[in-house]
Design a protein around this motif. Structure first.
Motif, PDB file in Angstrom:
ATOM      1  N   ASN A  45       1.589 -11.493 -10.545  1.00 29.83           N
ATOM      2  CA  ASN A  45       2.297 -12.906  -9.499  1.00 29.83           C
ATOM      3  C   ASN A  45       2.860 -11.095  -8.654  1.00 29.83           C
ATOM      4  OD1 ASN A  45       4.041 -14.532  -9.060  1.00 29.83           O
ATOM      5  ND2 ASN A  45       4.657 -14.102 -11.441  1.00 29.83           N
ATOM      6  N   PHE A  46       2.729 -10.034  -9.286  1.00 30.92           N
ATOM      7  CA  PHE A  46       4.235  -8.383  -8.346  1.00 30.92           C
ATOM      8  C   PHE A  46       2.273  -7.732  -7.435  1.00 30.92           C
ATOM      9  CE2 PHE A  46       7.052  -7.417 -11.803  1.00 30.92           C
ATOM     10  CZ  PHE A  46       7.433  -6.796 -11.440  1.00 30.92           C
ATOM     11  N   PHE A  49       3.157 -10.599  -4.550  1.00 33.74           N
ATOM     12  CA  PHE A  49       4.111  -9.686  -3.359  1.00 33.74           C
ATOM     13  C   PHE A  49       3.608  -8.994  -2.785  1.00 33.74           C
ATOM     14  CE2 PHE A  49       6.426 -12.301  -7.572  1.00 33.74           C
ATOM     15  CZ  PHE A  49       6.663 -13.742  -5.383  1.00 33.74           C
ATOM     16  N   GLY A  60       5.459  -3.172  -5.396  1.00 26.30           N
ATOM     17  CA  GLY A  60       4.577  -3.974  -6.639  1.00 26.30           C
ATOM     18  C   GLY A  60       3.632  -3.642  -7.476  1.00 26.30           C
TER      19      GLY A  60
ATOM     20  N   TYR B 172       8.290 -11.520 -15.909  1.00 25.55           N
ATOM     21  CA  TYR B 172       8.453 -12.515 -15.074  1.00 25.55           C
ATOM     22  C   TYR B 172       8.936 -12.821 -13.651  1.00 25.55           C
ATOM     23  CZ  TYR B 172       5.603 -16.414 -13.191  1.00 25.55           C
ATOM     24  OH  TYR B 172       4.921 -17.682 -12.581  1.00 25.55           O
ATOM     25  N   GLY B 175       9.341  -9.753 -11.417  1.00 23.27           N
ATOM     26  CA  GLY B 175       8.324  -9.994 -10.121  1.00 23.27           C
ATOM     27  C   GLY B 175       9.132 -11.066  -9.372  1.00 23.27           C
ATOM     28  N   TYR B 178      11.419  -9.630  -6.902  1.00 20.50           N
ATOM     29  CA  TYR B 178      10.565  -8.989  -6.277  1.00 20.50           C
ATOM     30  C   TYR B 178      10.353  -9.749  -5.225  1.00 20.50           C
ATOM     31  CZ  TYR B 178       7.287  -5.404  -4.041  1.00 20.50           C
ATOM     32  OH  TYR B 178       6.449  -5.072  -2.805  1.00 20.50           O
ATOM     33  N   GLY B 179       9.576 -11.100  -5.587  1.00 24.30           N
ATOM     34  CA  GLY B 179       9.462 -11.790  -4.356  1.00 24.30           C
ATOM     35  C   GLY B 179      10.279 -11.963  -3.305  1.00 24.30           C
ATOM     36  N   THR B 184      12.825  -3.615  -5.283  1.00 27.52           N
ATOM     37  CA  THR B 184      13.368  -3.795  -7.266  1.00 27.52           C
ATOM     38  C   THR B 184      14.931  -2.614  -7.013  1.00 27.52           C
ATOM     39  OG1 THR B 184      11.988  -1.805  -8.104  1.00 27.52           O
ATOM     40  CG2 THR B 184      11.047  -3.318  -7.982  1.00 27.52           C
TER      41      THR B 184
END
Lengths: 102, 494
Positions: A45-46, A49, A60, B172, B175, B178-179, B184
């Motif tokens: 995921n990180f 992104f 990320g 998660y 995450g 962050y997306g 962050t």
């Protein structure tokens, strides 16, 4: 280029498999493996992104590196505790480790 | 961006890390010192870190945009350092009599204080996550520290498996956040959330829910509380005290900072959610506590009930003022002091008798009057009786919640405070009316009684004259909430 959705769906599937494993498995080592699966889903995921949405920064990617490191530490610690239980009780099955209740 | 790399800002943390290493090495190379004095060395290290933290009172800076050094940080650095001091002192006799490997034991306590410090100081999710894991890992090991005791092994295993599971969920969530926000850092997350986020609603919501679930596990909120009673009962007694004081306080320091700074623009979306969790937590914790037979399990459920009260403070957060935040921190301080007083008393009793069922406390008042009195004071404070810390802090907290339209939640909280009085009274009745197994007095442990007296004095200080403590706490809370304001994300109403 592969659309970002593919990565997110992959990560979602991995994460769900991990949750299923934690809930369904009865062996402590297998539970830890399932947690690892969840953590890898987080890493994917990180990275997705970071590469697709915010290519100008490294946050990320660095996060993914730290997740991997901490996952490794977690396994070491978990195996230590599981080993202790196995020595004392002769089993790593969480259903049989049931002295403490309610 | 200009980075402030002034390493000296982290001196209290260096002291803790260096002290942890030193304690382990002392145990290894200086056999004569072993066990007896290590506790005092570790306590001195924790005290030194708490005192050094006073240098940065009223400062407002940060380290590399990762770690805030402001009044909020200073407050928690001192607070956590003092918790560490009491945990070490309370362990001295216990570890000597019952545990192996004293050096690593005290080293891990200091490392857990280090993790807690950084949790309160972090202004960024990666730092927050790593310090959360530092605290949790230390506590997992300490929980299973009685190597040959099956209950300790089992408590450690359950704590560790559920803790790892919950941190994966928490990650998660990070995450997703962050997306959506591309950062962050708490203040940048808040800035991106206050704009138009219509396209990201679903991911944002998922991230928020997962983060609440992950943090809920760490602070033991219902329905994520299953590990608490087992870990509490399995852990060696001083570690149970450490989990219930340090683990909970650090969890809430991060919880409050994350929601007060990063997610405050969405407060209307999560307020009801947290309020319902809070009501469920105080109901289940206090009701299940009634039928416990073991004093550690009783305190485990009572601490779950306290988490319900503490979460009211988060539900009452508002961008306009820092009332709810300071009420939450004040109740946290009061709860930790009362709880430590109770635990120190129980540790002393356990050192004498080696028993931890509630029925074993029969006649304790005859055999150790001072201990029984201190334990009763701690219990009365936890249940929120006037005169004691619990009343003043709960009053301010319930008021803050009522001001945000959560009057229903405050009423539930008042009701369950009365319920909690019932099960504390069961223990007190046992102590004063029960028949002692043998009539002899116990020998007086001066050091532990000294620590106990300090804690009881703290209970009365907050109960009778809360103003100075409240002022300090408010400074910290205001400094914390000011960051969200400075980011330009929070518009005060006209």
């Amino acid at each position: 280029m592969i659309p970002i959705e593919n990565f997110l769906v992959l990560s979602g599937i991995l994460f769900s498999i991990g949750i299923y494993g934690v809930l369904a498995r009865r062996n402590a080592v297998l539970i830890i493996m399932s947690v690892e699966l969840m953590l890898q889903a987080v890493s994917i995921n990180f990275i997705a992104f970071a590469v697709y949405l915010h290519p100008e920064q490294f946050t990320g990617l660095i996060f993914a590196i730290f997740v991997i490191t901490i996952a490794a530490a977690e396994v070491g610690l978990a195996l230590g505790i599981i080993l202790r239980i196995f020595r004392n009780k002769g089993t790593a099955n969480v259903d049989e480790v049931d002295m403490l209740k309610w | 961006m200009e980075l402030n790399l002034d390493w000296s800002l982290l001196t209290p943390e260096y002291i803790l890390a260096g002290g942890a290493g030193m304690v382990v090495l002392l145990d290894l190379f200086w056999g004569r010192l072993r066990k007896d004095q290590l506790a005092y060395v570790a306590a001195a290290v924790a005290l030194a870190s708490a005192l050094t933290a006073l240098i940065w009172v009223n400062d407002d800076t940060n380290f590399a945009n990762l770690i805030d050094i402001d009044n909020y940080t200073a407050l928690f650095r001192v607070f956590f350092g003092l918790i560490g001091v009491f945990a070490c002192l309370a362990s001295a006799r216990f570890v000597k009599d019952r545990l192996l490997h004293a050096g690593e034991y005290y080293g891990l306590i200091l490392l857990s204080v280090l993790g807690a410090n950084l949790m309160a100081a972090a202004s960024e999710l990666l730092t927050a996550y790593i310090s959360l894991e530092l605290l949790s890992f230390s506590l997992y090991v300490l929980t299973s520290y009685a190597k040959f005791d099956l209950r300790s092994n089992e408590g450690g295993l359950k704590y560790m498996l559920l803790g790892a599971f919950s941190s994966a969920i928490f990650l998660y969530g990070i995450g997703m956040i962050y997306g959506v926000s591309g950062s962050t850092r708490f203040s940048e997350i808040a800035a991106s959330l206050s704009g138009d986020t219509a396209g990201f609603d679903m991911a944002m919501f998922l991230g928020l829910v997962l983060i609440i679930a992950g943090l809920g596990f760490k602070v033991a909120a219902v329905p994520f509380h299953m590990w608490t009673p087992d870990a509490y009962e399995g852990a060696p007694l001083p570690i149970t005290a450490l989990i219930s004081a340090l683990g909970k306080a650090a969890g809430f320091a991060l919880f409050l900072k994350l929601f007060g700074q990063a997610f405050i623009p969405l407060v209307d979306d999560w307020r009801v959610f947290i309020a319902v969790l809070s009501a469920m937590t105080m109901a289940l914790g206090n009701l299940v506590a009634i039928q416990q037979r073991n004093i550690k399990r009783l305190l485990a459920y009572s601490s779950i009930g306290q988490v319900g009260f503490l979460m009211m403070g988060i539900a009452a957060l508002t961008p306009e003022n820092a009332d709810a935040a300071s009420a939450l921190v004040l109740h946290l301080v009061g709860y930790v002091i009362s709880n430590l007083a109770v635990f120190v008393a129980i540790i002393i009793y356990y050192n004498w008798t080696g028993k931890e069922e509630i029925s074993d406390f029969a006649g304790a008042a005859e055999r150790a009057p001072y201990l029984a009195l201190a334990l009763s004071i701690g219990f009365f404070s936890l249940s929120g009786m006037p005169l004691f810390a619990g009343f003043a802090t709960k009053f301010i907290l319930f008021q803050a919640a009522a001001e945000q339209g959560l009057l229903w939640l405050s009423s539930i909280a008042v009701f369950f405070s009365f319920v909690s009085l019932y099960y504390y009274l069961i223990v007190i009745k046992e102590m004063y009316l029960g028949k002692p197994a043998e009539p002899t007095r116990f020998p007086t442990p001066w050091l532990e009684y000294g620590a106990l007296t300090l804690l009881v004095a703290g209970v009365f200080l907050i109960g009778l004259y809360p103003q100075p403590v409240f002022d300090i706490v408010e400074e910290g809370a205001v400094a914390m909430m000011a960051v969200a304001e400075a980011a330009g994300t929070v518009t005060a109403p006209p």
